[in-house]
Design a protein around this motif. Structure first.
Motif: not given
Lengths: 215, 977
Positions: A126, A209, B61, B809-811, B815, B817, B819, B821-822, B866-868, B882-883
């Motif tokens: 985003y 982050e 790709c 992980v933490h931010d 938070l 968070t 992720i 994608n990972r 706004d959210v994946t 978080t958004q």
């Protein structure tokens, strides 16, 4: 018992190792280079429905970016202008130009022009234009010198690593307020100290982050 | 070692700590085939596709070509990607609720409360929010039809012009209209026009959840057409006789706001209201009560009379006939009466729609005698709802030539003895306007496709006199017209835009301002003085055989939300069952009849019968079986079709809410019900902490002291988290009513998929908020405590330690968070989460959902951009919205200022009608959340393992009357572990 393999075979071993090494290294290089956005995405210049020239409009005529990309200071998206904005001028100018036929058609039929996206981020990231303009990052930093592009081309990889480079060290990309939309700005000797001053004043401390861009 | 019985328990399995419960504990996601029950399974598909996938090669790709489609004429002030909020009003269950609708690029995505509107006060309930999903229902009616052939509106117009000409001649003889009660002012105006044009036509406005007893009761003691308007924020003592004002009452949002205001305790000196509930089956009101008495429905009238007579000993009250009976609670009644008398002008007594008119009369006489009228109880004019029976009579005599049904579904939700199917077949011609296909449209000649409320212009009158305009959020998605447009067409024969029709009603008013604010203030309270017109006689309750109580559904209301997946999957607040409506029975009834959960029984009386499974519910009266209405739809979209059992089949016209004389026959068949009560269990640790107000005053730190532990030491060097914003949350269990509004808000905001009954049963529901419901006390008469649990964002998060790919992980701002994608889906994090708040995408629920409509592009329009959207094999959980944090942050930054306290509201917080969720910066000692966290009753779940959760709870308090010895709250509940 005789040997199965002749003695000269022994020489083959280092050769095999060398070949293997070359294959591995080149494979790594191949993937590292050819699979990177630097290779895959930079230089992307799709054909647009109208051969709109940024070089002519933004460069030669000197129209400010924000005349068309009105959302850039307030919203997440810079916004591609509605047909209406084009018609501000083209209701008078270039009425007979055949290249503009799709524009007039859109205006008459009310059907929008479908522009091809050049700078496309994945849907799970985003990006906020307004935040970056506030931080006085120039358009050029991500989009290149659009004022000289006949066809808009992607010149930066827009990869996560590339984003993070700047988020970790934004100072070189911070410009004076009046230079944000300009393409003729060159960093001066004092640019870094000035940028640091701006960062302090405006509380610019980009984060690295995950949650900054991914939700 | 055999463990002691837990103080707080979720289910009987938990209470007995049996093998089944143990199995559930050790296996977070129970065993199950990891494929959906689709013949082309994911695995098969992969086998077939792997070859071609390998050949597909490197084309992936390259970037996919994506187009940008700008407007031709851009609407003013619209910035793509920036949501706009519009005020409007929703009318669900006949109640006008002022709301703000979040609109993303012309597409409504979320409904929040309008804090200026008195019926919302900033909050919404689950039905309001879920109506977004109903708007995008791909199974809605898309076009009108006549005997199956698609028709345009002009074709209907031509038809009706001809038809109505004959009715004009006969003044409407043989014409009948059926609607549900509708608070729209314009609708009422058009109705008047219609009736004056066709004076002999029959107009019937009915509700499946009929409230006419309330008006009838008031008619016994005065002559105006009025209805009560309770203000629970004005009362210290609240008494409810079967009135579920915190739950299924249509005005529950306002009631919760008011009730929680007086219930909130910050300081030990603070006062707290006291709620007495007398009811049959457990309701949200009963579970939040300080004293609850369960009665069989037939015992209610004499009990109310007992209270009445007790109060009458001390103040002058009109004489009422009948035999009072406290059903063994004589001291309780005495104490209650004493408490009421001690709180003159400071109490409320209310009765529900199921109560008899006589009970309502008594309640209002009591309120008057106790000085509550004009203090906490007001009266407003109302229109009568009608009785369907006269229309049914006419139809049976073949007197109805044309029957028009506007928006209602009488073929489904009317009593069995009205046999509405006959009415329809005996009516000459049937015209039905509906949003989606239903039991009524199935038998109609003309089906008119009706617009959803979010597509229509309308207006509404709230009970207290507040008027609002409803504006469309989106153009009709299909070729539909709103109820107002249809009624206008029926009356005036020429089509007119809804906008113009509504504008006509509001001529000369400050339209723009009203539209912007969402309301025009008004007040319509009437002054009253009650005295019985005749003698009021409480009839001797006679009951033989089993009693059945009918309650509105917590997820489909009266059946109108049956095709709404969010609501169907929402676990019932009391039973924790989703996608079903079993019959509730009491534990001792189960023992007596040797019944177990899910066992099928047949209930029958005089020719009607219904077979459905049972569910054992603690706190259920022994001789009463409770049935939820609104399930078992036979003609409905694919989500609601045949889900549950149609209990309307047992409902009679005379006794819509309770009837005795039923017989029960058990069968040996046992079915599986999707129940979530043991999901995410955290063994018997003291997670909810509760004390009486008195105990709290003596020892305010009771909650913190519930667990003893050695000094906490961290295994590693801790991050300080002392700079910038540090987000945290406080949840007040004391005001939480367990209403599930936060759960649906979270689902709407965060694009949480629904997974269907089978997957819920496997523990795979995706709700980020789990509404834990604990019983405490005896099986027969327990108390209930609710606890919403989402990710608590531990500072020393155990999930983060075990993720092999750093996907969680933490931010810097605290938070935890995620992720996506990972994430590679090892599920280690979920395993290591002590709160069990992580949810795993076993499937790509957008593309291969067991819910057929989930794949629809239309449903996906309800998604929050706004959210994946999460893919298969990915873990997910609460993100503290978080958004929303980022949205507010970028606003604040553009204005060169810091984020203000209260500026960020998480979705659950904004929806909560009891204001029990507070989110903010815990690094700012002046923020509300910091102040709450400093309160003595603040505690963290599992603080003893030093994971430092950012969400903490304020302990539950109860305010029992010291004069009532409550058998259910005999033990101390403050952490007796």
């Amino acid at each position: 018992m005789s040997q199965i393999f002749p003695k000269k075979i022994n020489k083959l071993l280092p050769l095999l190792v060398a070949i293997k090494l070359i294959v591995v290294v080149s494979a790594v290089f191949f993937i590292w280079y050819y699979f990177s956005p630097q290779y895959t995405d930079v230089g992307y210049r799709p054909v647009q429905p109208i051969a709109y020239s940024h070089k002519f409009h933004a460069g030669d005529l000197g129209i400010d970016c924000r005349y068309c990309h009105t959302g850039v200071e307030t919203g997440r998206f810079a916004q591609i202008p509605p047909t209406q904005v084009c018609m501000n001028c083209h209701s008078m100018v270039g009425k007979d130009n055949p290249k503009l036929a799709p524009l007039f058609e859109s205006w008459e039929t009310g059907k929008p022009i479908q522009w091809v996206r050049v700078h496309d981020l994945p849907d799970y990231s985003y990006f906020n234009h307004a935040a970056h303009i506030r931080a006085q990052i120039g358009c050029e930093s991500c989009h290149g010198n659009v004022s000289q592009m006949e066809v808009v081309t992607r010149v930066k990889p827009l990869s996560m690593g590339w984003c993070l480079d700047c988020h970790r060290n934004p100072a070189p990309h911070i410009r004076p307020q009046n230079m944000i939309t300009r393409f003729d700005w060159k960093p001066t000797d004092t640019q870094i100290t000035e940028a640091q001053k701006i960062m302090l004043e405006k509380n610019i401390n980009p984060k690295t982050e995950c949650s900054v861009c991914h939700r | 070692m055999k463990k002691e019985k837990p103080t707080f328990w979720r289910s009987f399995n938990h209470l007995e700590n049996n093998q089944e419960y143990q199995n559930f504990l050790t296996q977070e996601f129970p065993q199950g085939a990891e494929q959906l029950s689709d013949p082309v399974t994911r695995r098969n598909f992969m086998k077939i596709m792997s070859a071609s996938a390998a050949l597909a090669g490197l084309t992936a790709c390259r970037m996919p070509k994506e187009t940008i489609v700008p407007f031709v004429h851009a609407p003013e002030k619209m910035i793509p990607g920036t949501p706009k909020y519009y005020a409007t009003v929703l009318s669900i269950g006949g109640l006008a609720k002022g709301v703000l609708v979040e609109n993303h690029d012309g597409r409504p995505t979320m409904i929040q409360g309008n804090d200026k509107h008195p019926s919302s006060l900033g909050a919404v309930n689950e039905f309001d929010q879920a109506s977004i999903l109903s708007l995008y229902d791909p199974e809605r009616l898309k076009i009108s039809s006549h005997n199956g052939a698609p028709q345009t509106w002009s074709q209907f117009e031509t038809y009706w012009r001809e038809k109505s000409a004959t009715f004009v001649k006969t003044k409407g003889e043989g014409l009948a209209v059926i609607t549900n009660s509708n608070p729209s002012i314009t609708f009422a105006r058009l109705q008047k026009d219609f009736v004056s044009k066709f004076p002999k036509a029959t107009w019937v406005s009915y509700d499946a959840l009929d409230t006419s007893n309330i008006q009838e009761g008031l008619k016994l003691i005065q002559s105006k057409n009025i209805t009560p308007f309770y203000q629970f924020d004005k009362a210290q003592v609240v008494v409810s006789f079967g009135h579920d004002f915190l739950g299924t009452d249509s005005d529950s949002t306002r009631h919760q706001k008011g009730f929680s205001k007086r219930r909130r305790v910050r300081d030990k000196e603070d006062a707290m209201n006291r709620l007495y509930a007398v009811e049959s089956s457990f309701t949200l009101t009963g579970s939040n009560a300080d004293h609850r008495i369960k009665l069989n429905p037939s015992e209610m009238d004499s009990f109310v009379l007992a209270v009445y007579q007790e109060v009458a000993k001390h103040v002058s009250l009109p004489k009422v006939g009948g035999t009072p009976n406290a059903h063994g609670h004589d001291s309780w009644v005495k104490a209650l009466a004493k408490d009421l008398l001690a709180h003159h002008k400071n109490s409320v007594i209310s009765a529900g729609k199921a109560s008899s008119p006589q009970v309502h009369a008594l309640v209002h006489l009591l309120n008057q005698a106790l000085g509550n009228v004009g203090q906490s109880v007001f009266y407003t004019p109302t229109s009568n709802t009608d009785n369907l029976s006269s229309l049914v009579e006419k139809a049976k005599n073949n007197q109805i030539k044309t029957l028009i049904v506007l928006g209602a579904n009488p073929a489904y939700d009317t009593a069995f003895d009205l046999s509405f199917a006959d009415v329809m077949s005996k009516s000459g011609e049937v015209i039905v306007a509906a949003i989606a296909e239903n039991e009524t449209t199935q038998k109609a000649n003309w089906i008119l496709a009706q617009s959803h409320a979010l597509e229509s212009w309308s207006d509404a009158l709230f009970q207290d006199g507040t008027q609002s305009i409803a504006q469309p959020m989106i153009r009709p998605l299909f070729d539909t017209q709103s109820d107002i447009e249809i009624l206008n067409l029926l009356t005036n024969l020429s089509p007119k835009q809804g906008y113009e029709i509504v504008r006509d009603t509001w001529k000369g008013q400050n339209w723009n301002q009203i539209l912007h604010d969402g309301l025009k203030n008004g007040s319509s309270f009437v002054s009253v003085a009650f005295s019985p017109k005749g003698s009021i006689q409480i009839e001797e309750s006679k009951h033989a055989g089993l009693e059945i109580e009918f309650i509105p559904s917590a997820s489909t209301l009266d059946g109108q939300f049956a095709n709404n997946g969010w609501l169907q999957e929402m676990p019932h607040p009391i039973t924790k069952i989703s996608w079903d409506n079993p019959a509730w029975i009491s534990p001792s009834f189960a023992k007596k009849n040797n019944l177990k959960n899910g066992q099928m029984i047949t209930l029958s009386k005089e020719g009607r019968s219904l077979t459905l499974p049972v569910w054992i519910v603690p706190g259920q009266p022994n001789n009463t079986i409770t049935l939820e209405l609104g399930f078992g739809r036979s003609v409905c979209g694919s989500i609601g079709k045949d889900v549950g059992f149609n209990t309307y089949q047992l409902r009679s016209h005379k006794h819509p809410y309770a009837e005795s004389g039923f017989e029960m026959k058990a069968s040996s068949e046992v079915v599986t019900l999707a129940n979530t009560q043991d999901h995410g269990s955290m063994e018997d640790r003291p997670l909810v902490r509760m004390a009486t107000l008195e105990a709290f005053r003596k020892n305010p730190a009771f909650a913190k002291e519930a667990v003893e532990h050695p000094p906490l030491k961290s295994l590693w060097k801790e991050h300080p988290y002392t700079e910038g914003y540090q987000w945290g949350m406080s949840i007040d269990l004391n005001t939480c009513t367990g209403c599930n509004s936060c759960l649906i808000a979270c689902q709407t905001e965060n694009n949480i998929p629904i997974v269907g009954k089978e997957q819920v049963n496997k523990g795979r529901e995706m709700h980020w908020i789990r509404m834990d419901r604990y019983f405490s006390g005896s099986e027969e008469d327990p108390m209930i405590v609710f606890q919403p649990v989402a990710c608590v964002h531990c500072e020393n998060a155990p999930c983060e330690q075990v993720c092999p790919v750093n996907a969680t992980v933490h931010d810097e701002e605290g938070l935890n968070t995620m992720i996506y994608n990972r994430c590679i889906g090892t599920r280690y994090c979920s395993n290591n989460c002590p709160y069990k708040v992580r949810r795993f995408n076993f499937f790509n629920y957008i593309k291969e959902s067991p819910i057929p409509t989930s794949k629809s592009k239309l449903v996906q329009m309800s998604n929050n951009p706004d959210v994946t959207i999460r893919f298969r094999g990915v873990m997910e959980k609460c993100t503290y919205c978080t958004q929303r944090i980022e949205e507010v942050r970028s606003h604040a930054k553009l204005e060169n200022r810091a984020i203000k306290d209260g500026e960020i509201k998480t979705a659950c917080q904004s929806a909560c009608p009891s204001d029990c969720i507070v989110f903010g910066n815990i690094n700012d000692p002046e923020s509300e959340v910091s102040k709450l966290k400093k309160l003595e009753q603040d505690y963290a779940m599992l603080a003893e393992i030093n994971i430092k959760p950012r969400t903490t709870y304020l302990a539950k308090l109860r305010n029992p009357n010291p004069e009532i010895e409550d058998h259910s709250s005999s033990s101390n509940h403050h952490g007796s572990h």
